[in-house]
Design an enzyme around this catalytic site. Structure first.
Site, short mmCIF file in Angstrom:
data_model
loop_
_atom_site.label_atom_id
_atom_site.label_comp_id
_atom_site.label_asym_id
_atom_site.label_seq_id
_atom_site.Cartn_x
_atom_site.Cartn_y
_atom_site.Cartn_z
N ASP A 1 0.86 -1.19 0.00
CA ASP A 1 0.00 0.00 0.00
C ASP A 1 0.89 1.24 0.00
O ASP A 1 1.78 1.36 0.86
CB ASP A 1 -0.89 0.03 1.24
CG ASP A 1 -1.83 -1.16 1.31
OD1 ASP A 1 -2.09 -1.77 0.26
OD2 ASP A 1 -2.30 -1.48 2.42
N ASP B 1 -7.50 -10.08 9.45
CA ASP B 1 -6.41 -11.01 9.12
C ASP B 1 -5.67 -11.44 10.38
O ASP B 1 -5.26 -12.60 10.52
CB ASP B 1 -5.45 -10.37 8.13
CG ASP B 1 -6.13 -10.00 6.82
OD1 ASP B 1 -7.09 -10.70 6.43
OD2 ASP B 1 -5.71 -9.01 6.19
#
Length: 327
Positions: A12, A257
């Site tokens: 990212d 996650d």
């Protein structure tokens, strides 16, 4: 327990514009937009659902096998994952494409302009899970996370055909997948992971009832944010697990996650789903307290203390073996 984690691997690139996008837009010139923003900061964060989950599992001592597709720009990311206990030997490297990349500019009002480059992720379909299992000397579980849709379907079919236990975790790709594809991904899964919104979307797109889902999967785990976790199993009462209290939440990216990493790690040590969800909630709290999905470090004794405070001495006794602590 040998776990293969399939799914996206990405970076990212996050920037901040010190102003408002709307102040730069000329309303009667929107048919020919040409804008460039001088940004103040650049934060590069490691991400991708498979890499995030594997990062957490590695810190918990399971040495997961990461399965996904990346570009030739993966070396530094690879080295970091390896240092944190992740086996990257099954990662496919594209010869022509870069690793998937999310690029985003955020202005002072919280507005965002972003793009997602899938890149090498589209080559994940070339990976053969049966071959990965052979080279690994066998797999106890394959987690099939959000990835190139064709890759997700192939991994599911190969796992099912080869008798490999698998967990379905379609998450962000539910919006793109058809009802038929979702039904294929779920049927025969030992575990199904969703969040609250995804569970509703899954039911809507498949036309199934919750009972229909449970008839096709062993255990359905739904994360509910600050409300905790709901565990549903065929023929058994629902189980609710409370979330840990977080006094200084900083960034929700990758929290789900982190939960999956803790849950799967506890399963790998023989814990039942309810106890596994408690460890998952504890890891998720650590992720929420950091900025970025892989910017946290787990101090295992402290993590065990946190589980004890939230879930009691019996949880400590059960989870001590997972975390290397003292019962």
């Amino acid at each position: 327990m040998r776990i293969a984690v399939t799914g996206s691997i990405a970076t990212d690139h996050l920037t901040q514009f010190p102003g408002r996008f709307t102040d730069q837009i000329v309303p009667d010139r929107l048919d020919h937009v040409s804008l460039s923003f001088l940004v103040d900061e650049l934060h590069i964060r490691r991400g991708g659902v498979a890499a995030n989950i594997a990062f957490g599992l590695g810190q918990l001592g399971l040495r997961p096998l990461l399965v996904g597709a990346v570009g030739q720009d993966f070396d530094a990311y690879d080295a970091l994952l390896t240092r944190h206990g992740v086996d990257t030997g099954a990662v496919h490297r594209s010869r022509t494409r870069h690793t998937a990349r999310f690029q985003c500019i955020t202005d002072d009002a919280g507005n965002q302009i972003a793009s997602f480059y899938a890149g090498a992720m589209c080559e994940a379909v070339t990976i053969d899970i049966a071959d990965v299992a052979r080279r690994a000397g066998g797999l106890d579980l394959v987690l099939i996370g959000a990835d190139d849709p064709d890759a997700m379907l192939r991994h599911t079919e190969v796992s099912r055909r080869g008798g490999l236990a698998f967990a379905a975790d379609p998450s962000q790709q539910l919006a793109r997948l058809t009802g038929d594809a979702i039904r294929t991904l779920v049927a025969g899964a030992s575990y199904l992971f969703t969040n609250a919104y995804e569970s509703g979307l899954l039911l809507h797109k498949t036309g199934w009832s919750p009972a229909d889902v449970l008839a096709r999967s062993g255990t359905w785990i739904t994360t509910l944010g600050e409300k905790g976790v709901l565990i549903r199993r065929r023929g058994e009462p629902d189980t609710e697990i409370s979330a840990l209290t977080v006094t200084d939440p900083r960034d929700p990216t990758g929290v789900g996650d982190g939960f999956r990493a803790g849950f799967l790690a506890a399963l790998g040590h023989g814990m039942p789903p309810a106890r596994a969800a408690q460890l998952g909630c504890a890891v998720a709290a650590h992720v929420l307290e950091a900025v970025g999905a892989q910017e946290y470090l787990l101090d295992l004794p402290a993590l065990l203390d946190r589980c004890t405070a939230a879930y009691g001495p019996e949880a400590r006794a059960d989870l001590a073996g997972c975390l290397g602590g003292t019962p």
